[in-house]
Each structure stands twice: as structure tokens, then as C-alpha cells.
Design a protein around this motif. Structure first.
Motif, PDB file in Angstrom:
ATOM      1  N   GLY A 232     -10.698  -7.152 -13.325  1.00 46.94           N
ATOM      2  CA  GLY A 232     -11.865  -7.895 -12.863  1.00 46.94           C
ATOM      3  C   GLY A 232     -11.920  -8.077 -11.362  1.00 46.94           C
ATOM      4  N   GLN A 233     -11.026  -7.406 -10.630  1.00 48.53           N
ATOM      5  CA  GLN A 233     -10.989  -7.526  -9.168  1.00 48.53           C
ATOM      6  C   GLN A 233     -11.818  -6.390  -8.558  1.00 48.53           C
ATOM      7  OE1 GLN A 233      -6.815  -7.385  -8.229  1.00 48.53           O
ATOM      8  NE2 GLN A 233      -6.355  -9.297  -9.269  1.00 48.53           N
ATOM      9  N   ARG A 234     -13.131  -6.454  -8.732  1.00 51.86           N
ATOM     10  CA  ARG A 234     -13.992  -5.348  -8.313  1.00 51.86           C
ATOM     11  C   ARG A 234     -13.946  -5.130  -6.804  1.00 51.86           C
ATOM     12  NH1 ARG A 234     -17.593  -3.333 -12.084  1.00 51.86           N
ATOM     13  NH2 ARG A 234     -17.724  -4.479 -14.045  1.00 51.86           N
ATOM     14  N   PHE A 235     -13.892  -6.216  -6.049  1.00 53.18           N
ATOM     15  CA  PHE A 235     -13.879  -6.089  -4.590  1.00 53.18           C
ATOM     16  C   PHE A 235     -12.621  -5.337  -4.145  1.00 53.18           C
ATOM     17  CE2 PHE A 235     -12.591  -7.800  -0.419  1.00 53.18           C
ATOM     18  CZ  PHE A 235     -13.691  -7.396   0.338  1.00 53.18           C
ATOM     19  N   LYS A 236     -11.463  -5.743  -4.673  1.00 53.65           N
ATOM     20  CA  LYS A 236     -10.216  -5.080  -4.291  1.00 53.65           C
ATOM     21  C   LYS A 236     -10.169  -3.655  -4.843  1.00 53.65           C
ATOM     22  CE  LYS A 236      -7.387  -9.213  -3.712  1.00 53.65           C
ATOM     23  NZ  LYS A 236      -6.178  -9.957  -4.140  1.00 53.65           N
ATOM     24  N   ALA A 237     -10.725  -3.438  -6.037  1.00 56.82           N
ATOM     25  CA  ALA A 237     -10.765  -2.087  -6.592  1.00 56.82           C
ATOM     26  C   ALA A 237     -11.583  -1.170  -5.689  1.00 56.82           C
ATOM     27  CB  ALA A 237     -11.357  -2.117  -7.998  1.00 56.82           C
ATOM     28  N   LYS A 238     -12.691  -1.690  -5.181  1.00 54.47           N
ATOM     29  CA  LYS A 238     -13.539  -0.910  -4.276  1.00 54.47           C
ATOM     30  C   LYS A 238     -12.752  -0.488  -3.035  1.00 54.47           C
ATOM     31  CE  LYS A 238     -17.880  -1.408  -1.652  1.00 54.47           C
ATOM     32  NZ  LYS A 238     -17.337  -1.536  -0.297  1.00 54.47           N
ATOM     33  N   LEU A 239     -11.975  -1.408  -2.462  1.00 52.36           N
ATOM     34  CA  LEU A 239     -11.183  -1.083  -1.282  1.00 52.36           C
ATOM     35  C   LEU A 239     -10.116  -0.031  -1.602  1.00 52.36           C
ATOM     36  CD1 LEU A 239     -10.663  -4.620   0.332  1.00 52.36           C
ATOM     37  CD2 LEU A 239     -12.369  -2.883   0.906  1.00 52.36           C
ATOM     38  N   GLU A 240      -9.498  -0.129  -2.788  1.00 52.52           N
ATOM     39  CA  GLU A 240      -8.474   0.847  -3.164  1.00 52.52           C
ATOM     40  C   GLU A 240      -9.082   2.235  -3.324  1.00 52.52           C
ATOM     41  OE1 GLU A 240      -5.561   0.037  -2.874  1.00 52.52           O
ATOM     42  OE2 GLU A 240      -5.169  -2.015  -3.530  1.00 52.52           O
ATOM     43  N   TYR A 241     -10.256   2.313  -3.970  1.00 55.99           N
ATOM     44  CA  TYR A 241     -10.911   3.612  -4.144  1.00 55.99           C
ATOM     45  C   TYR A 241     -11.330   4.199  -2.799  1.00 55.99           C
ATOM     46  CZ  TYR A 241     -11.230   2.572  -9.162  1.00 55.99           C
ATOM     47  OH  TYR A 241     -10.937   2.289 -10.471  1.00 55.99           O
ATOM     48  N   GLU A 242     -11.843   3.359  -1.930  1.00 57.48           N
ATOM     49  CA  GLU A 242     -12.245   3.845  -0.608  1.00 57.48           C
ATOM     50  C   GLU A 242     -11.043   4.331   0.194  1.00 57.48           C
ATOM     51  OE1 GLU A 242     -16.269   1.126   0.069  1.00 57.48           O
ATOM     52  OE2 GLU A 242     -14.306   0.395   0.746  1.00 57.48           O
ATOM     53  N   THR A 243      -9.902   3.649   0.045  1.00 52.87           N
ATOM     54  CA  THR A 243      -8.678   4.092   0.712  1.00 52.87           C
ATOM     55  C   THR A 243      -8.249   5.459   0.195  1.00 52.87           C
ATOM     56  OG1 THR A 243      -7.956   1.805   1.028  1.00 52.87           O
ATOM     57  CG2 THR A 243      -6.265   3.512   1.170  1.00 52.87           C
ATOM     58  N   TYR A 244      -8.348   5.663  -1.110  1.00 57.51           N
ATOM     59  CA  TYR A 244      -7.994   6.966  -1.692  1.00 57.51           C
ATOM     60  C   TYR A 244      -8.835   8.074  -1.073  1.00 57.51           C
ATOM     61  CZ  TYR A 244      -7.122  10.684  -5.076  1.00 57.51           C
ATOM     62  OH  TYR A 244      -6.777  11.878  -5.647  1.00 57.51           O
ATOM     63  N   LEU A 245     -10.155   7.851  -1.006  1.00 60.84           N
ATOM     64  CA  LEU A 245     -11.042   8.890  -0.494  1.00 60.84           C
ATOM     65  C   LEU A 245     -10.831   9.143   0.994  1.00 60.84           C
ATOM     66  CD1 LEU A 245     -14.316   7.945  -2.406  1.00 60.84           C
ATOM     67  CD2 LEU A 245     -12.753   9.853  -2.881  1.00 60.84           C
ATOM     68  N   GLN A 246     -10.401   8.120   1.727  1.00 62.43           N
ATOM     69  CA  GLN A 246     -10.088   8.321   3.137  1.00 62.43           C
ATOM     70  C   GLN A 246      -8.815   9.141   3.310  1.00 62.43           C
ATOM     71  OE1 GLN A 246      -9.897   4.364   4.727  1.00 62.43           O
ATOM     72  NE2 GLN A 246     -12.108   4.222   5.084  1.00 62.43           N
TER      73      GLN A 246
END
Length: 710
Positions: A232-246
Motif C-alpha cells: 500500500g506504499q504507492r508513493f514509495k513504490a513509484k520512487l522505486e520504479y523510477e529509480t529502476y528505470l533511471q
């Protein structure tokens, strides 16, 4: 709040009741300067997008909390309006249009600590995102539906848990200690995902990512996002996914991560829906609105070396009516809107006041691509300088081209001969998928038989997922003067940091400015007593030029904390002496103000003191008034039906050459008695001490009222 599919009899009965109430309150056709014009709604798949349309240009600063909560605050700056000194009503309230797919909400316009704020309270916890509108007269709030499309399992055939290849005995023997530890943590993370122990999975993947880079690092970066998403940590999940793509833009899991990122982020759905053709739906009729009534009281005690004085400052009842009827289907989206208010003053010598802010019929035909609005309304753009009574219409004659006309009489001015105008525009979008759009316009305005304003202008807009920009240039051909150059922009970085900038050069010349300081409110009478050329000279002399530059940022330190800072610089041109008689008014010269700056810094926390609360710590410094302010506010839903706002502001400085200390504690309590009825009470004290003249002022104020929505 549920969608009301009513019969025609019920609809027109409600219309009759509302307009009967308006008549009973004695509404005349005078205007009020309200900020919130309307709220529209569109379906966007997994989200519902509410657009809050404002009556004047605004500059978006930030919002908090970032992604979810029971409450939402949108902070913004009011830009200089067409009418200098125009004051907007405080504490306006609007309820959301009916929707069965998201929690309902109520919006209140506030001004706390010299900040303009749209305070939104949802009926239950909501997940959302906020974007400024491309016209910079609106805000988009995308709220995730309570039953979103799709489940929480794999996306596009993606695995539900990571695959961990087996290793041979030789590989195991040759592996380093870090590689062995990384494999153990990868297995622990996978087991946490399988068992549903998502905190354990997050912990395992976090430990793995803290090791030196190894064969499991890339996969761990993907799956920690999945673990946070399922927790349920959508905000932190978003940051993790963005880090992966970077880090791994061409990685084996890049396609899966992009799909998951689109799922946890609401923003792509917002752009897609706003730029799309809109939803097809069965015919539906809705009636919604509300009635509110608030009693306002304040009294002051003033003590000085010459004695003490006590007096009531305010005793009044403000009653407001807000009514909307909407019919929409596959072809039409039509509305009937009425908003008005009545102020009953109880102090001797103060008159009552009744106003109509909006009263219009809006017709939209999606198939034929035309719109028309008739009645009292607020301008959207195209050079119209204030609320007016009249008509606007537009027609899309090509997929990306639109032509429009407007005509009416300004309603918010106090002069005898209210200015009338007519104008035309031509707008173009950049084509499918393009973030660019713009328009050019012509407008001619007259008042009292004189040319009041003749202008040409252009608006250029850029609107994409993370960046919004708007440029307005308005040139008066009659006075050969540059009226406005306005540039606004905001950008959201991949880490969630919001940057904003504002450049505003504004003159707003019109012949009606000649009435500033005059003893008459008739432009024709002033022209008859002098001459048209002299009136134009007065108008030029009495038009102030202002320049404003502002920039700032909001940085999400964590899921709970945001830090923000804004710095602005202002200056004005001053005005020469003007006028020679009492009729035209004799005004002394006002000197130009040198550039002055102001600074605001804030620390904003969510769920800091209480669960789900918003706590704000702030510091302000204003060079022009030589004052420094400190403040703290807290907003919390105490129980399911109780909301509490508290605050304290301390101001210290040397305004006007004196030495002033000011304390302002306040407390506001709201109770949702039923789904449709809310009660509210507020108490506050404004205690100041002007040390330079040994004068103390103690002002006490209170508000008590209700709001009923339907």
C-alpha cells in the motif's frame, strides 16, 4: 454523496425551491467577487478527474499530502486582477459533483498565514494527484476509484514473485560472501512476497540493495517496488520504479516496471483523459448544490496612554445558495448554475447586501463540437477583464481548430456606465499527442460612450505529464501600451520535487481608470465636464505598472514530510500627480517603490501529531513591511465526523516605523451531523502590541454556522 437520477418533476421542484429561496433573500443583480467558479468531472478509467475552475488567474504553488489522505490542501497565489483592489470572499464552500466511484468532498477557500488555500475534506480516505490546469485558472484533482480497474497481481503476464535460478555446487563454492548474502536476501524477499509479509520483503530487498552491486541488485530494485506497492506504499513504490528505470532503462524488467509505474501513478491517466474525447455514457440528470449560513462576530479592546475603548467590529449573518442542474449523455452536456449570497448586518449604520455571483445556462454538444454559455459568468481567458453578464460561444471547425466569440457587460465595477465589450478568438491545438496549444484574440470595450479598451493578445500553453507552462501577452492598441506579459510554469521532477516560477508585468490600462479618485462614478459626466482627450490623460496618469518575479520549490523529504521555500520580488512604477478639480479628483504623486523581496519557508508534515493530520511550520520575512512571522497550524480528523483546525501565528517587526508584536491563536471545530449537514464553529484572538506608541489591541472573533448539501 450518490448520483441522483431524478424525474423532471423533482428537478424542477428543486429549481423552484432554490430560486424561491433566492427571491426570499432579495438577491439583486449585483455581482460578488467569488473565487471558485465551478467544478466539473470526467471519468478516466481508474480515476475520476475533478476540475476546479477559478474566476481569476492563479499560480499553483504546491499541495499536501502528496498522494493520499482524508484531507487535501492546494496552495496557490492570486495574480493581480483586472480590477485593482478587488477583494474575494473568504470561506467559500462547494461540494463535489455526485459520483458513486470516489469519496465525495467539500472544498473551502481559505487564507491562512497570508497563503491562499483550497482546503478539501473527503468523506473517506482517498488517493489522488493534483495538476494545475493549462489555462492557469483551474486545478485538476484525479481521485482513484474506490474499486479500481484491474487487480494487484501480475501485469501483462508478469510474474507475481521473482524467479531465482538455481546455482550449482561449484558456483556456490566460488561465490563471495556478499554474493551468498545477496542470494539469501533475494530468497527471503521472494518468500515475503509469497506469504504476504510485505514489510519483511521490503526489509530483505533493502538490505540486498545496500550490498555492493551483484547479480541480484537489478532484480531487487524491481521487486522492492512490487513489495511496496502491495504493502500500500504507492508513493514509495513509484520512487522505486523510477529509480529502476533511471539505472536500468534497457533492463530485462524495464517493460514490466513501466507498466507497474503507470499503475501506481495517477498522473498519466489524467493527461490521457483531459486530452481525449471524453467518455461515452448513458443519459443522466443530476441536481446538486447546497445552502450555508454563518454568523460572524468580532469585538476589540484597545488600550493606550489616552484611555481604553471597547467596541463591536462585526456582527453579521452570511447566507449563501449554490445550485447546479446537469444533463449529460453521449451528445450533450448541459448545465444550469445559480450562486448567490445575502449578508445581514446587525450593527447600526451598516447596510445589508445581496449578490449573485453566477447565474447561467451552459450548452455543450460534443458531436457538433460547439459550446455556448449565457448569463452571469466568469471569464475563462481571451482578454475579458472580469465577471460579466453576457454570452460566450465557440465552435470547433477542424479537429485542432476552434473559433469563439464573446459579448457582455462587466458586472464587478462600481461606475455608473458599466463597460460593455465584444470580442473574438481563434484557438489551435498542436495535434494528437502534442502538449502545445494556443490562441489569439481581439477585444473592444466601451464605457459611457468612450472607448475603454481595445486590445489584441495571445495565449500559448504547454501541458504534459510533469510540466505546465503558460504565456499571456496583451497589448492595448488604443493606448499603444503593453498591458500584460505573464509567464507561469511548474515542473515536477522524477523524485516528486515541484518547482514553480512566475514573471508578471502588468499595466491594465483602461479609460475607466480615470474615475480613480474622482467624485463622480460616471465616465460620461467626467468627459462632458472636461474632454475625452483629458479623460484619457487622466486614465494614463492613474494606471499603475507592477512587476513581480517569484520562484520556489517543494521537496518531499519522505512520505510524511515536505519542505518548501518561495522567494518573490516586487516593484511598481508609482503615479504622477493628476487632476485639478474636485470632480476629477486631485491626486498627489505617488513615488515608485524600489524592488522589495519576501521569503516564505515551510515544513509540512502528514500524520505527525495525530494519524492523518496535516501539520505546517512556517517562517515569513517581508522586506517591504520589515516584519518576520512564525506560524504553526494543524488540521486533523479527530473522529469519523469531527474535524479540528488549530493554529498560532506570531508576527514581529517595524511596519510604518513602529515596533509591533502580534499573536494570533485560533481554533476551528467542524461536525458532520449527517451526510448532508455539517456544523462549524471557530474562535480566535488577535492580540497586538505597538510598543512605539504604547498601544495594545485585543480582538476576539467567532463564527458559527452550518452547510446543507444536496
Amino acid at each position: 454523496m450518490k448520483v441522483k437520477k431524478t424525474s423532471r418533476e423533482k428537478i424542477f421542484r428543486r429549481i423552484g425551491i432554490t430560486f424561491a429561496l433566492a427571491s426570499a433573500l432579495g438577491f439583486p443583480l449585483s455581482a460578488s467577487a467569488q473565487l471558485i467558479d465551478s467544478i466539473s468531472v470526467r471519468d478516466g478509467g481508474d480515476v475520476v478527474i475533478y476540475t476546479i475552475n477559478m474566476t481569476t488567474q492563479v499560480h499553483y504553488l504546491r499541495h499536501t499530502p502528496t498522494t493520499q489522505g482524508r484531507t487535501l490542501d492546494i496552495y496557490y497565489q492570486l495574480l493581480p486582477g483586472a480590477s485593482p483592489g478587488d477583494l474575494f470572499e473568504a470561506n467559500e464552500m462547494r461540494n463535489s459533483p455526485p459520483s458513486e466511484q470516489t469519496p465525495s468532498f467539500v472544498i473551502r477557500s481559505k487564507q491562512d498565514n497570508n497563503q491562499n488555500d483550497l482546503a478539501i475534506v473527503f468523506s473517506s480516505e482517498a488517493e489522488y494527484t493534483v495538476l494545475p490546469g493549462k489555462d492557469f485558472r483551474s486545478f485538476h484533482i484525479a481521485v482513484r476509484k474506490t474499486a479500481p480497474v484491474g487487480g494487484e497481481s501480475g501485469i501483462g503476464g508478469a510474474r507475481d514473485v521473482p524467479e531465482i535460478p538455481a546455482v550449482s555446487a561449484a558456483e556456490e563454492s566460488a561465490a563471495s560472501a556478499d554474493e551468498k548474502r545477496a542470494r539469501e536476501l533475494m530468497i527471503a524477499g521472494r518468500d515475503g512476497l509469497v506469504s504476504g509479509d510485505y514489510p519483511a520483503a521490503v526489509g530483505a530487498f533493502n538490505k540486498l540493495l545496500s550490498l555492493p552491486p551483484n547479480r541480484y541488485t537489478q532484480d531487487a530494485q524491481e521487486w522492492i517496488g512490487v513489495a511496496r506497492e502491495r504493502a500500500g506504499q504507492r508513493f514509495k513504490a513509484k520512487l522505486e520504479y523510477e529509480t529502476y528505470l533511471q539505472l536500468y532503462p534497457d533492463g530485462a524488467g524495464a517493460a514490466r516496471v513501466k507498466e507497474r509505474l503507470a499503475k501506481v501513478s495517477i498522473r498519466p491517466a489524467v493527461i490521457e483523459t483531459l486530452e481525449g474525447a471524453g467518455e461515452k455514457r448513458a443519459a443522466e440528470t443530476q441536481v446538486f448544490g447546497g445552502v450555508s449560513s454563518y454568523y460572524n462576530y468580532s469585538a476589540s479592546d484597545i488600550s493606550s496612554p489616552t484611555g481604553s475603548v471597547s467596541a463591536k467590529d462585526l456582527s453579521s449573518q452570511l447566507t449563501a445558495v449554490d445550485f447546479s442542474a446537469r444533463y449529460r449523455g453521449e451528445t450533450y452536456d448541459n448545465r444550469l448554475v445559480f450562486r448567490g449570497s445575502h449578508t445581514q448586518n446587525y450593527l447600526a449604520g451598516q447596510s445589508n447586501d445581496s449578490k449573485i455571483s453566477s447565474a447561467y445556462v451552459d450548452v455543450r454538444n460534443m458531436a457538433a463540437n460547439y459550446t455556448a454559455r449565457i448569463g452571469r459568468q466568469s471569464p475563462v481567458s481571451d482578454g475579458i477583464m472580469g465577471r460579466f453578464d453576457g454570452i460566450t460561444a465557440s465552435y470547433g471547425f477542424k479537429p485542432d481548430w476552434q473559433a469563439g466569440v464573446a459579448a457582455g457587460r462587466l458586472a464587478d465595477v462600481v461606475q455608473d456606465e458599466k463597460p460593455v465589450f465584444a470580442g473574438a478568438k481563434l484557438g489551435v491545438a498542436g495535434g494528437a499527442g502534442s502538449p502545445w496549444s494556443g490562441s489569439v484574440y481581439l477585444i473592444n470595450q466601451t464605457a459611457g460612450g468612450l472607448s475603454d479598451r481595445q486590445a489584441v493578445g495571445t495565449e500559448i500553453r504547454y501541458f504534459d505529464l510533469n510540466r505546465v507552462a503558460y504565456l499571456l501577452v496583451d497589448y492595448d492598441t488604443s493606448y499603444a501600451a503593453l498591458n500584460t506579459v505573464l509567464l507561469q510554469a511548474s515542473m515536477t521532477s522524477p523524485t516528486g520535487t515541484i518547482y514553480h516560477v512566475l514573471l508578471d508585468h502588468r499595466k491594465n490600462i483602461s479609460t475607466s481608470n480615470a474615475l480613480i479618485g474622482s467624485s463622480t462614478t460616471s465616465l460620461s459626466a467626467l468627459a462632458s465636464a472636461t474632454s475625452k482627450d483629458y479623460v484619457r490623460q487622466l486614465a494614463e496618469a492613474r494606471t499603475l505598472t507592477t512587476d513581480l518575479v517569484q520562484a520556489g520549490f517543494t521537496y518531499p523529504v519522505s512520505e510524511k514530510w515536505q519542505v518548501s521555500a518561495d522567494i518573490g520580488m516586487t516593484r511598481d512604477s508609482g503615479m504622477p500627480a493628476s487632476g485639478a478639480t474636485a470632480l476629477e479628483g486631485i491626486l498627489a504623486a505617488t513615488p515608485a517603490n524600489s524592488t522589495s523581496w519576501n521569503l516564505t519557508a515551510q515544513l509540512i508534515g502528514n500524520s505527525v501529531i495525530f494519524a492523518g493530520d496535516i501539520t505546517l511550520f512556517g517562517l515569513t520575512r517581508d522586506q517591504a513591511t520589515n516584519t518576520t512571522g512564525l506560524y504553526v497550524t494543524n488540521h486533523v480528523v479527530v473522529k469519523e465526523k469531527w474535524t479540528l483546525d488549530s493554529g498560532l501565528r506570531v508576527l514581529n517587526g517595524n511596519p510604518g516605523g513602529g515596533t509591533l508584536t502580534q499573536y494570533q491563536p485560533s481554533l476551528k471545530l467542524a461536525y458532520q451531523a449527517w451526510e448532508a449537514l455539517s456544523l462549524e464553529a471557530e474562535l480566535g484572538v488577535d492580540r497586538s502590541n505597538d510598543h512605539s506608541i504604547s498601544t495594545r489591541t485585543n480582538r476576539k472573533y467567532a463564527t458559527l454556522g452550518f452547510r446543507w448539501v444536496f
